[in-house]
Motif scaffolding. Structure first.
Motif, PDB file in Angstrom:
ATOM      1  N   GLY A  86       0.786  -1.224   0.000  1.00  0.00           N
ATOM      2  CA  GLY A  86       0.000   0.000   0.000  1.00  0.00           C
ATOM      3  C   GLY A  86       0.817   1.273   0.000  1.00  0.00           C
ATOM      4  N   HIS A  87       2.130   1.192   0.119  1.00  0.00           N
ATOM      5  CA  HIS A  87       2.999   2.368   0.124  1.00  0.00           C
ATOM      6  C   HIS A  87       3.480   2.586  -1.300  1.00  0.00           C
ATOM      7  N   LYS A  88       3.191   3.747  -1.870  1.00  0.00           N
ATOM      8  CA  LYS A  88       3.503   3.965  -3.283  1.00  0.00           C
ATOM      9  C   LYS A  88       4.209   5.287  -3.513  1.00  0.00           C
ATOM     10  N   HIS A  89       5.128   5.269  -4.459  1.00  0.00           N
ATOM     11  CA  HIS A  89       5.641   6.502  -5.025  1.00  0.00           C
ATOM     12  C   HIS A  89       4.856   6.684  -6.314  1.00  0.00           C
ATOM     13  N   GLU A  90       4.813   7.890  -6.824  1.00  0.00           N
ATOM     14  CA  GLU A  90       3.989   8.159  -7.997  1.00  0.00           C
ATOM     15  C   GLU A  90       4.301   7.213  -9.158  1.00  0.00           C
ATOM     16  N   ALA A  91       5.544   7.080  -9.562  1.00  0.00           N
ATOM     17  CA  ALA A  91       5.857   6.251 -10.710  1.00  0.00           C
ATOM     18  C   ALA A  91       6.843   5.134 -10.355  1.00  0.00           C
ATOM     19  N   VAL A  92       7.882   5.504  -9.664  1.00  0.00           N
ATOM     20  CA  VAL A  92       8.930   4.539  -9.370  1.00  0.00           C
ATOM     21  C   VAL A  92       9.608   4.934  -8.062  1.00  0.00           C
ATOM     22  N   ASN A  93      10.134   3.965  -7.358  1.00  0.00           N
ATOM     23  CA  ASN A  93      10.865   4.247  -6.125  1.00  0.00           C
ATOM     24  C   ASN A  93      12.147   4.993  -6.506  1.00  0.00           C
ATOM     25  N   PRO A  94      12.335   6.226  -6.031  1.00  0.00           N
ATOM     26  CA  PRO A  94      13.492   7.015  -6.438  1.00  0.00           C
ATOM     27  C   PRO A  94      14.796   6.644  -5.735  1.00  0.00           C
ATOM     28  N   HIS A  95      14.775   5.648  -4.861  1.00  0.00           N
ATOM     29  CA  HIS A  95      15.942   5.317  -4.052  1.00  0.00           C
ATOM     30  C   HIS A  95      16.813   4.243  -4.706  1.00  0.00           C
ATOM     31  N   LEU A  96      16.906   4.288  -6.004  1.00  0.00           N
ATOM     32  CA  LEU A  96      17.643   3.298  -6.789  1.00  0.00           C
ATOM     33  C   LEU A  96      19.073   3.097  -6.286  1.00  0.00           C
ATOM     34  N   PHE A  97      19.702   4.170  -5.855  1.00  0.00           N
ATOM     35  CA  PHE A  97      21.089   4.144  -5.396  1.00  0.00           C
ATOM     36  C   PHE A  97      21.307   3.261  -4.172  1.00  0.00           C
ATOM     37  N   ALA A  98      20.240   2.919  -3.426  1.00  0.00           N
ATOM     38  CA  ALA A  98      20.388   2.166  -2.179  1.00  0.00           C
ATOM     39  C   ALA A  98      20.623   0.683  -2.414  1.00  0.00           C
ATOM     40  N   GLY A  99      20.588   0.236  -3.645  1.00  0.00           N
ATOM     41  CA  GLY A  99      20.937  -1.144  -3.974  1.00  0.00           C
ATOM     42  C   GLY A  99      22.256  -1.153  -4.723  1.00  0.00           C
ATOM     43  N   PRO A 100      23.269  -1.867  -4.231  1.00  0.00           N
ATOM     44  CA  PRO A 100      24.581  -1.843  -4.884  1.00  0.00           C
ATOM     45  C   PRO A 100      24.562  -2.260  -6.360  1.00  0.00           C
ATOM     46  N   ARG A 101      23.712  -3.193  -6.724  1.00  0.00           N
ATOM     47  CA  ARG A 101      23.662  -3.594  -8.144  1.00  0.00           C
ATOM     48  C   ARG A 101      23.153  -2.443  -9.002  1.00  0.00           C
ATOM     49  N   GLN A 102      22.129  -1.750  -8.514  1.00  0.00           N
ATOM     50  CA  GLN A 102      21.610  -0.606  -9.259  1.00  0.00           C
ATOM     51  C   GLN A 102      22.607   0.542  -9.246  1.00  0.00           C
ATOM     52  N   ALA A 103      23.307   0.733  -8.129  1.00  0.00           N
ATOM     53  CA  ALA A 103      24.327   1.784  -8.057  1.00  0.00           C
ATOM     54  C   ALA A 103      25.440   1.517  -9.073  1.00  0.00           C
ATOM     55  N   ALA A 104      25.803   0.249  -9.244  1.00  0.00           N
ATOM     56  CA  ALA A 104      26.830  -0.105 -10.238  1.00  0.00           C
ATOM     57  C   ALA A 104      26.363   0.274 -11.642  1.00  0.00           C
ATOM     58  N   ALA A 105      25.097   0.020 -11.951  1.00  0.00           N
ATOM     59  CA  ALA A 105      24.559   0.402 -13.264  1.00  0.00           C
ATOM     60  C   ALA A 105      24.563   1.922 -13.422  1.00  0.00           C
ATOM     61  N   MET A 106      24.266   2.636 -12.331  1.00  0.00           N
ATOM     62  CA  MET A 106      24.284   4.099 -12.380  1.00  0.00           C
ATOM     63  C   MET A 106      25.698   4.616 -12.679  1.00  0.00           C
ATOM     64  N   VAL A 107      26.690   3.988 -12.076  1.00  0.00           N
ATOM     65  CA  VAL A 107      28.087   4.393 -12.309  1.00  0.00           C
ATOM     66  C   VAL A 107      28.425   4.253 -13.791  1.00  0.00           C
ATOM     67  N   CYS A 108      28.026   3.148 -14.386  1.00  0.00           N
ATOM     68  CA  CYS A 108      28.309   2.934 -15.815  1.00  0.00           C
ATOM     69  C   CYS A 108      27.553   3.930 -16.691  1.00  0.00           C
ATOM     70  N   ASN A 109      26.313   4.243 -16.318  1.00  0.00           N
ATOM     71  CA  ASN A 109      25.545   5.233 -17.076  1.00  0.00           C
ATOM     72  C   ASN A 109      26.168   6.619 -16.974  1.00  0.00           C
TER      73      ASN A 109
END
Length: 185
Positions: free
Chosen positions: A8-31
């Motif tokens: 029941g807890h929602k952000h409008e479109a997507v959870n903006p805390h992508l950086f809090a997962g190391p795998r996603q942070a690694a993708a951010m570094v490459c981007n």
């Protein structure tokens, strides 16, 4: 993976805390390296090399996190706020519920009672608080249910003069905490 909604807890479109997962942070570094390379083609090789080195280190933390859930028989976790949803996902854990549905508003007594019922029914392994919020709701929930609580850091803030290894250090500390609570069978 788009942890945009939890119990029941929602952000409008997507959870903006992508950086809090190391795998996603690694993708951010490459981007980021790719973006820098586009605007500075002469530095492209250096950007990509640095990104490859750093993303490999972040992915190593991500693999350590993944081993937490991979070896655990029970995987339920309650988060104070969904900033740690990506970290929980990287760790292979199941988010049972989120305590604080809004960053600015503490949960009401009715919400806490609803959480007590849910936690008793679901029996998660851990209730997680975060350093940027009061831990009082998490502690009250732990007292009422007998489920332990621990504090994890989503690295949403930090010291102004943080060393380059700050993110890795914090995420490694988060791993260490989770390893204590989730059995490794």
């Amino acid at each position: 993976m788009r942890p945009a909604s939890h119990a029941g807890h929602k952000h409008e479109a997507v959870n903006p805390h992508l950086f809090a997962g190391p795998r996603q942070a690694a993708a951010m570094v490459c981007n980021i390296a790719s973006g820098l390379a586009r605007v500075d083609p002469e530095g492209a090789a250096a950007y990509h090399a640095a990104a490859e080195t750093y993303s490999a280190r972040l992915l190593a933390v991500g693999r350590r996190l993944a081993s937490v859930g991979a070896g655990a028989r029970r995987k339920g976790i309650v988060l104070q706020h969904d900033a740690l949803a990506y970290l929980a996902h990287d760790a292979g854990l199941d988010v049972v519920d989120v305590i604080q549905e809004s960053e600015d508003i503490q949960p009401s007594a009715a919400r806490l009672m609803e959480l007590v019922r849910r936690v008793r029914a679901e029996q998660p392994v851990l209730i997680v608080s975060e350093p940027q919020y009061s831990d009082k709701p998490a502690l009250a929930l732990a007292r009422e249910t007998g489920v332990p609580t621990a504090r994890l850091d989503p690295v949403t803030s930090g010291p102004a003069d943080a060393p380059l290894s700050y993110y890795e250090s914090v995420m490694s500390a988060n791993c260490q905490i989770l390893e204590r609570y989730f059995d490794q069978h």
